[in-house]
Design a protein around this motif. Sequence first.
Motif, mmCIF file in Angstrom:
data_model
loop_
_atom_site.group_PDB
_atom_site.id
_atom_site.type_symbol
_atom_site.label_atom_id
_atom_site.label_comp_id
_atom_site.label_asym_id
_atom_site.label_seq_id
_atom_site.Cartn_x
_atom_site.Cartn_y
_atom_site.Cartn_z
ATOM 1 N N SER A 1 0.717 -1.103 0.069
ATOM 2 C CA SER A 1 -0.022 -0.043 0.032
ATOM 3 C C SER A 1 0.950 1.276 0.193
ATOM 4 O O SER A 1 2.107 1.211 0.160
ATOM 5 N N PRO A 2 0.253 2.375 -0.291
ATOM 6 C CA PRO A 2 1.070 3.639 -0.242
ATOM 7 C C PRO A 2 1.715 3.708 1.398
ATOM 8 O O PRO A 2 2.871 4.321 1.152
ATOM 9 N N ALA A 3 1.081 3.556 2.243
ATOM 10 C CA ALA A 3 1.514 3.507 3.597
ATOM 11 C C ALA A 3 2.854 2.813 3.734
ATOM 12 O O ALA A 3 3.676 3.086 4.363
ATOM 13 N N GLU A 4 2.600 1.529 3.234
ATOM 14 C CA GLU A 4 3.640 0.729 3.411
ATOM 15 C C GLU A 4 5.044 1.099 2.609
ATOM 16 O O GLU A 4 6.060 0.934 3.084
ATOM 17 N N LYS A 5 4.717 1.509 1.239
ATOM 18 C CA LYS A 5 5.855 1.959 0.491
ATOM 19 C C LYS A 5 6.512 3.119 1.192
ATOM 20 O O LYS A 5 7.764 3.270 1.321
ATOM 21 N N GLU A 6 5.950 4.002 1.960
ATOM 22 C CA GLU A 6 6.295 5.155 2.585
ATOM 23 C C GLU A 6 7.234 4.754 3.937
ATOM 24 O O GLU A 6 8.220 5.404 4.161
ATOM 25 N N ALA A 7 6.809 3.858 4.575
ATOM 26 C CA ALA A 7 7.360 3.198 5.559
ATOM 27 C C ALA A 7 8.460 2.758 5.398
ATOM 28 O O ALA A 7 9.942 2.726 5.870
ATOM 29 N N VAL A 8 8.708 1.981 4.092
ATOM 30 C CA VAL A 8 9.956 1.146 3.699
ATOM 31 C C VAL A 8 10.743 2.356 3.180
ATOM 32 O O VAL A 8 12.175 2.416 3.443
ATOM 33 N N GLN A 9 10.522 3.276 2.524
ATOM 34 C CA GLN A 9 11.262 4.489 2.165
ATOM 35 C C GLN A 9 12.041 5.139 3.406
ATOM 36 O O GLN A 9 13.122 5.547 3.309
ATOM 37 N N ARG A 10 11.102 5.414 4.424
ATOM 38 C CA ARG A 10 11.590 6.030 5.520
ATOM 39 C C ARG A 10 12.479 5.277 6.282
ATOM 40 O O ARG A 10 13.567 5.614 6.776
ATOM 41 N N PHE A 11 12.691 3.885 6.444
ATOM 42 C CA PHE A 11 13.217 3.007 6.914
ATOM 43 C C PHE A 11 14.610 2.785 6.054
ATOM 44 O O PHE A 11 15.780 2.881 6.757
ATOM 45 N N ARG A 12 14.489 2.880 4.865
ATOM 46 C CA ARG A 12 15.773 2.969 4.198
ATOM 47 C C ARG A 12 16.619 4.233 4.257
ATOM 48 O O ARG A 12 17.855 4.047 4.266
ATOM 49 N N ALA A 13 15.867 5.273 4.435
ATOM 50 C CA ALA A 13 16.782 6.639 4.748
ATOM 51 C C ALA A 13 17.319 6.754 6.133
ATOM 52 O O ALA A 13 18.242 7.269 6.392
ATOM 53 N N VAL B 1 17.877 4.145 8.303
ATOM 54 C CA VAL B 1 18.619 3.009 8.667
ATOM 55 C C VAL B 1 19.480 2.414 7.547
ATOM 56 O O VAL B 1 20.668 2.157 7.752
ATOM 57 N N VAL B 2 18.937 1.888 6.437
ATOM 58 C CA VAL B 2 19.796 1.219 5.672
ATOM 59 C C VAL B 2 20.724 2.032 5.169
ATOM 60 O O VAL B 2 21.927 1.597 4.942
ATOM 61 N N GLU B 3 20.379 3.286 4.440
ATOM 62 C CA GLU B 3 21.485 3.958 4.034
ATOM 63 C C GLU B 3 22.567 4.276 5.013
ATOM 64 O O GLU B 3 23.951 4.406 4.637
ATOM 65 N N PRO B 4 22.299 4.800 6.155
ATOM 66 C CA PRO B 4 23.489 5.186 7.204
ATOM 67 C C PRO B 4 24.316 3.945 7.321
ATOM 68 O O PRO B 4 25.295 4.094 7.845
ATOM 69 N N MET C 1 25.530 1.917 5.872
ATOM 70 C CA MET C 1 26.343 1.527 4.517
ATOM 71 C C MET C 1 27.803 1.939 5.197
ATOM 72 O O MET C 1 28.796 1.174 4.718
ATOM 73 N N THR C 2 27.855 2.837 5.872
ATOM 74 C CA THR C 2 29.466 3.218 6.573
ATOM 75 C C THR C 2 29.393 3.556 7.997
ATOM 76 O O THR C 2 30.428 3.204 8.613
ATOM 77 N N LYS C 3 28.170 3.115 8.677
ATOM 78 C CA LYS C 3 27.964 3.312 9.987
ATOM 79 C C LYS C 3 27.223 2.219 10.699
ATOM 80 O O LYS C 3 26.836 1.344 10.057
ATOM 81 N N LEU C 4 27.470 1.859 12.026
ATOM 82 C CA LEU C 4 26.773 0.864 12.849
ATOM 83 C C LEU C 4 25.428 1.538 13.533
ATOM 84 O O LEU C 4 25.497 2.465 14.192
ATOM 85 N N VAL C 5 24.372 0.877 12.967
ATOM 86 C CA VAL C 5 23.255 1.487 13.167
ATOM 87 C C VAL C 5 22.433 0.523 14.292
ATOM 88 O O VAL C 5 22.153 -0.576 14.164
ATOM 89 N N ILE C 6 22.184 1.014 15.588
ATOM 90 C CA ILE C 6 21.382 0.597 16.548
ATOM 91 C C ILE C 6 19.623 0.859 16.161
ATOM 92 O O ILE C 6 19.325 2.111 16.012
ATOM 93 N N VAL C 7 19.177 -0.215 15.939
ATOM 94 C CA VAL C 7 17.557 -0.186 15.752
ATOM 95 C C VAL C 7 16.806 -0.503 16.623
ATOM 96 O O VAL C 7 17.064 -1.739 16.929
ATOM 97 N N ASP C 8 16.044 0.422 17.468
ATOM 98 C CA ASP C 8 15.486 0.098 18.640
ATOM 99 C C ASP C 8 13.839 0.060 18.302
ATOM 100 O O ASP C 8 13.261 0.893 17.769
ATOM 101 N N PHE C 9 13.251 -1.062 18.333
ATOM 102 C CA PHE C 9 11.873 -1.290 18.194
ATOM 103 C C PHE C 9 10.951 -1.174 19.385
ATOM 104 O O PHE C 9 11.426 -1.983 20.394
ATOM 105 N N TRP C 10 10.278 -0.328 19.437
ATOM 106 C CA TRP C 10 9.581 0.299 20.753
ATOM 107 C C TRP C 10 8.270 0.405 20.474
ATOM 108 O O TRP C 10 7.522 0.581 19.209
ATOM 109 N N ALA C 11 7.528 0.939 21.521
ATOM 110 C CA ALA C 11 5.889 1.335 21.376
ATOM 111 C C ALA C 11 5.967 2.390 22.572
ATOM 112 O O ALA C 11 6.508 2.081 23.795
ATOM 113 N N GLU C 12 5.014 3.238 22.508
ATOM 114 C CA GLU C 12 4.550 4.058 23.489
ATOM 115 C C GLU C 12 3.973 3.463 24.758
ATOM 116 O O GLU C 12 4.478 3.991 25.905
#
Length: 298
Positions: A2-14, A16-19, A21-32
Amino acid sequence: MSPAEKEAVQRFRADVVEPSMTKLVIVDFWAEWCGPCKALGPVLDKVAAEYADKGVVLAKVDTDKDQFIAAQFQIRSIPTVYAMFQGQLVADLTPARTEAQLKQMLDQLLRQLPIEGEAQSQEAELEPLIAMGEQVLAEGDAARALSIFDQLAEMAPDHHAVVSGRIRALVAAGQVDAAEAAIAALPEEVAKLPDIVRAQSALALARSAPAVDDLGPLEAAVTARPDDLQARYDLANARMAAGQRDAAADGFLSIVATERDWNDGAARQQLLKLFEVVGLEDPWVSAQRRRLSAILFG
């Protein structure tokens, strides 16, 4: 998708994935609504800020708002914390719930991965300069070694190898009180590090074997009384204080060979302290260890 899912993927790529490439990214899955997530969050924030110059960044994924991303990672409970490098998951950091645990895991990853960060660049710049200072110190030019480590301390005042080298150069230059003050000013956790322990050994050795202006009388005493182990011990200590490590080692080893337990093993103990100061990985130390082993077990 869906458009919302595509937007989520693009946001995650920007974010998490792109940084990654040269850095170590800590990904914190959380909820309020997640209490443990709120407890862990400040720890992650603090450690990520401290490790930023080492090429570590923190990205947060709200599992309620980004359910599609959470589903792709098969997140079944939160908090879940992953480490990502070059678009791949490289570690599950979830078990690390304290600052110390998280730092330990990050340190291990940073040693293994070619992360690009300011700290790594500085380390690459400092390494040959530290090696030069150590070589000058090993050659017995304490004044020049201290000058080198003083300059390095201006560049990296908290670098453990620099701190250790400067303290040992102070000791070699006869500035024992200044060396002691430098060690006393270090935080307790830093004082326990191997580099600093090495500097402490140098200071302890200098206290137990102060420099002698003229070795002549001690040498004459050994010549006159070759069986006097105390005279040999005093001369070996004086030679050690003068930076004559080969001659000092010869003296201590000769005592061990004559009477290994003389004075509760004092000669062997001084020799082991000398090994710590020179560096247990140094080829010279390995050679002297073999000589000691041959005497003790040969």
